[in-house]
Design a protein around this motif. Structure first.
Motif, short mmCIF file in Angstrom:
data_model
loop_
_atom_site.label_atom_id
_atom_site.label_comp_id
_atom_site.label_asym_id
_atom_site.label_seq_id
_atom_site.Cartn_x
_atom_site.Cartn_y
_atom_site.Cartn_z
N SER A 1 15.91 31.08 47.02
CA SER A 1 15.51 32.18 47.89
C SER A 1 15.41 31.75 49.36
O SER A 1 15.03 30.62 49.66
CB SER A 1 14.14 32.69 47.42
N THR A 2 15.70 32.70 50.25
CA THR A 2 15.51 32.46 51.69
C THR A 2 14.05 32.16 52.00
O THR A 2 13.75 31.46 52.98
CB THR A 2 15.95 33.68 52.51
N GLN B 1 22.26 21.70 54.28
CA GLN B 1 23.13 22.77 53.79
C GLN B 1 24.60 22.34 53.81
O GLN B 1 25.38 22.70 52.92
CB GLN B 1 22.93 24.03 54.64
N LEU C 1 22.02 28.74 51.80
CA LEU C 1 21.02 29.17 52.78
C LEU C 1 21.42 28.65 54.15
O LEU C 1 21.52 27.43 54.37
CB LEU C 1 19.63 28.65 52.41
N LYS D 1 21.45 34.28 53.40
CA LYS D 1 21.84 33.71 52.11
C LYS D 1 23.24 34.21 51.79
O LYS D 1 23.46 35.42 51.67
CB LYS D 1 20.86 34.11 51.02
N SER E 1 25.34 33.14 49.18
CA SER E 1 25.87 32.92 47.83
C SER E 1 26.50 34.19 47.30
O SER E 1 25.93 35.27 47.38
CB SER E 1 24.76 32.45 46.90
N HIS F 1 20.43 40.17 47.37
CA HIS F 1 21.74 39.61 47.70
C HIS F 1 22.53 40.66 48.46
O HIS F 1 22.13 41.82 48.56
CB HIS F 1 22.48 39.13 46.45
#
Length: 561
Positions: A273-274, A300, A381, A396, A398, A478
Motif C-alpha cells: 500500500s501507498t 524502488q 510505489l 502506485k 502496479s 488501484h
C-alpha cells in the motif's frame, strides 16, 4: 540499590513507600511473588467495531499466558481502533489517520504511567500497526508486535471476493454492469469472519513491513486470523518479550536504518500500500532514524515487484500464507542480496539466522513470481515531484499500462462533490480529477479515497481518468491515482492554486507531477488565495494544529527548533 527517603527524621525505604502501589495491584490479582517479576503489558486493540479486531481479546489472553509462563507478571490493557472499511466514504474517515497517533499516545501513556518493563502490542486494522510501532519506538522498552492476522477470502460463484469487491461493485451498479441484487450478494459474502482485509492492502502491508524490520516473530505477518498458528504467535510473543528483557534488547537496537530498508524492500516486492510510505516515515521519526522519500525511490529502482496480490493482482494474503508466507519471500530476497541479513530481530537472532530456519516458497505456487521473471522490474510505489508537488506525492503503478498522462483538471474541494460528479457521468476519459483540502490539516485527517477510486474502476475509468489528491488512498485502491500531494492545499500548496482546465502531467517513469503553469502565474494565484477556516474544537481541531506535512509522515510530534 534501594533509595532511602528521610521523612520526619526516620529512614523509610522505597520498598515500604511502594506498599500503596502494591495494594492496588493486589486488587487486580498480584501475589507476593509477582512483585519480584518484570511487569509486562499486553496492549490489545480488541473491539467489536470491526472484523479486523473482534478476535484480538482472545489473542491478548494468549500473549498474557505466554508472558506468565516465561516468568513475567503480565497485564492486559486496551486502546482504540477505527475501522477504515466502515468509515470509508463518510465523515468518519477523517478520524482514521488521527487514530494512529492516538493509539501511539495511549500505549505510551499506559506503559509510561504504569512503569511497565516491556510489552506485547497486538493490532488488527490499518492504523493499529503503525500506531503500536510508534509507541514501541518511542518507549524503547523490550517489546514485540503481533499482527491479528488476515481474514479469509469471501466466496461468490466459485470466485474469491473481498471488501474491495463491494466498493467496486458500487461503481459496477452505477455503470449498469450489475443489478442491486447482485451487489447485495457481493455485500453479504465479502467478509466471512474475523481478520483484516485480505489483499495486500494497508494492514497486510504493514504487518509484512514490521516482520521485515524484525519487530515481530517470523510468520506473524501471514498467519491468518482464525488459526492455531496465530494463537501460537501470541503465546510465543509473550515469551519473547521476557527473553528480550533478559538480554536487554530494545526496539532501537532493532529499528535501524538498514531495518527500514528491509521493510521498504519487502513492501516493494509484495506490491504494498501507498500508506506504507506515510507510516514507515512516522515510525522512523519515533525511532529517531533518518528516513526520507528519496530512500523509497532509491530502493524502488532496485527491487522488482514479485507478488500477484490484490488489489491489482489475483491472490490474497491467505494464498501467500499457503505458498510459504512472508518469511519465505524474505528468504528468497535475502538469497539474492536484497535484504540486510545482519539486522537484529525480536528473536534475539539476526534476520539471516531466522530465515535459515524458515521454509522456502512451495513448489508450484503461483502467488510470487521468480526474481528472474518478475511482474515488473522495479517496485510499484513511486514518489513523484514537480511544481504541483514540490515536497513529493505518492503513486502506485502496479498493474497499470498507462505510465504517462496529460489532461485537463476538474477540481473539487471535497470528496463528496467529486463522487457526485463521477456518478453523474461528468468525468470523462482523459480528465484529471483533483480532490483537494483533504490533507492532514485540510481534511482534516487525510482521509482515504477508496470509495471514489473504486467507483472509477467499476465504471471502467480506472486507467483513463487520473485521480489526484492531497489526501490518501486505501491499500485496496488501484488505478491511475496519486496521493499525499505536498504541500497540501490547506497550507497553500500548489494544489490549492490550480483551476479547471489547467493541464496536468503525471509521469511515473520520469517521476514527475507538474501543472502547465509558470512560476509567476502560481505566485500571482497564491496572492489571491485564502486558507479555509479550520475546526475550532475537539480532537480533529487539535490534530490539525499539531500534524506535520505528509512528506514527514503526518506525525503530531514533529517540532522544529
Amino acid at each position: 540499590m534501594t533509595k532511602d527517603l528521610r521523612i520526619r527524621s526516620h529512614v523509610i525505604s522505597e520498598d515500604v513507600l511502594r506498599a500503596p502501589n502494591r495494594a492496588m495491584l493486589r486488587a487486580v490479582g498480584f501475589k507476593d511473588e509477582d512483585f519480584k517479576k518484570p511487569m509486562i503489558g499486553i496492549a490489545s486493540t480488541w473491539s467489536e467495531v470491526t472484523p479486523c479486531n473482534i478476535h484480538i481479546n482472545e489473542l491478548a489472553v494468549k500473549a498474557k499466558e505466554g508472558a506468565r509462563e516465561a516468568g513475567g507478571a503480565p497485564l492486559i490493557f486496551n486502546t482504540i481502533t477505527v475501522s477504515d472499511g466502515i468509515s470509508m466514504g463518510t465523515e468518519g474517515m477523517r478520524y482514521s489517520l488521527p487514530s494512529r497517533d492516538l493509539i501511539a499516545d495511549s500505549i505510551e501513556t499506559v506503559v509510561g504511567g504504569e512503569s511497565l518493563d516491556g510489552f506485547v502490542a497486538i493490532g488488527g486494522c490499518d492504523k493499529n500497526m503503525p500506531g503500536c510501532l510508534m509507541a514501541i519506538a518511542r518507549m524503547n522498552l523490550p517489546a514485540v508486535f503481533v499482527y491479528g492476522g488476515t481474514i479469509k477470502p469471501g466466496k461468490l460463484k466459485g470466485k474469491d471476493i473481498d471488501i474491495v469487491s463491494a466498493f467496486e461493485g458500487v461503481g459496477q451498479y452505477n455503470n449498469g454492469t450489475i443489478n442491486k441484487e447482485e451487489l447485495h450478494h457481493i455485500e453479504c459474502n465479502a467478509c466471512p469472519g474475523s481478520g483484516s482485509c485480505g489483499g495486500m492492502y494497508t494492514a497486510n502491508t504493514m504487518a509484512s513491513a514490521i516482520e521485515a524490520m524484525g519487530m515481530s516473530l517470523p510468520g506473524s505477518a501471514s498467519n491468518p486470523a482464525e488459526t492455531d498458528e496465530k494463537r501460537n504467535d501470541c503465546l510465543d510473543a509473550g515469551k519473547a518479550v521476557y527473553r528480550l528483557l533478559e538480554q536487554d534488547i530494545r526496539p532501537r537496537d532493532i529499528l535501524t536504518k538498514k531495518a527500514f530498508e528491509n521493510a521498504i524492500t519487502v513492501v516493494m516486492a509484495l506490491g504494498g500500500s501507498t500508506n506504507a510510505i506515510l507510516h514507515l516515515m512516522a515510525i522512523a521519526h519515533a525511532a529517531e532514524v533518518d528516513l526520507s522519500l528519496e530512500d523509497f525511490n532509491r530502493l524502488q529502482k532496485q527491487v522488482p515487484h514479485l507478488a500477484d496480490l490484490k488489489p491489482s493482482g489475483k491472490y490474497v494474503m491467505q494464498d501467500l500464507h499457503e505458498a510459504g508466507g512472508v518469511s519465505a519471500v524474505m528468504k528468497m530476497l535475502l538469497a539474492e542480496g536484497l535484504l540486510h541479513g545482519d539486522c537484529l530481530t525480536v528473536t534475539g537472532k539476526t534476520l539471516a539466522e531466522n530465515l535459515a530456519e524458515s521454509p522456502d516458497l512451495k513448489e508450484g505456487q503461483k502467488v510470487i513470481y521468480p526474481l528472474n521473471q518478475p511482474l515488473k522490474e522495479q517496485g510499484p510505489l513511486v514518489v513523484l515531484k514537480g511544481n504541483l508537488a514540490p515536497n513529493g506525492a505518492v503513486a502506485k503503478v502496479s498493474g497499470l499500462k498507462v505510465k504517462r498522462m496529460t489532461g485537463p483538471v476538474k477540481v473539487f474541494d471535497d470528496e463528496a462533490s467529486a463522487t457526485l460528479a463521477v456518478t453523474n457521468g461528468e468525468i470523462k476519459e482523459g480528465d484529471v480529477l483533483v480532490i483537494r483540502y483533504e490533507g492532514p490539516k485540510g481534511g482534516p485527517g487525510m482521509p482515504e479515497m477508496l470509495s471514489i477510486s473504486a467507483i472509477l474502476v467499476g465504471k471502467g475509468l480506472g486507467e483513463s481518468v487520473a485521480l489526484l489528491t492531497d489526501g490518501r488512498f486505501s491499500g485496496g485502491t488501484h488505478g491511475l491515482v496519486v496521493g499525499h500531494i505536498a504541500p497540501e492545499a490547506q497550507v497553500g500548496g500548489p494544489i490549492a492554486l490550480i483551476r479547471n482546465g489547467d493541464l496536468v502531467t503525471i509521469d511515473s517513469e520520469e517521476q514527475v507531477l507538474s501543472v502547465d503553469l509558470s512560476e509567476q502565474e502560481l505566485k500571482a494565484r497564491k496572492l489571491e488565495w485564502t486558507a479555509p477556516p479550520m475546526l475550532a474544537r475537539g480532537t480533529l481541531a487539535k490534530y490539525t494544529r499539531l500534524v506535520s506535512c505528509s512528506s514527514k509522515g503526518a506525525v503530531t510530534d514533529y517540532f522544529e527548533d
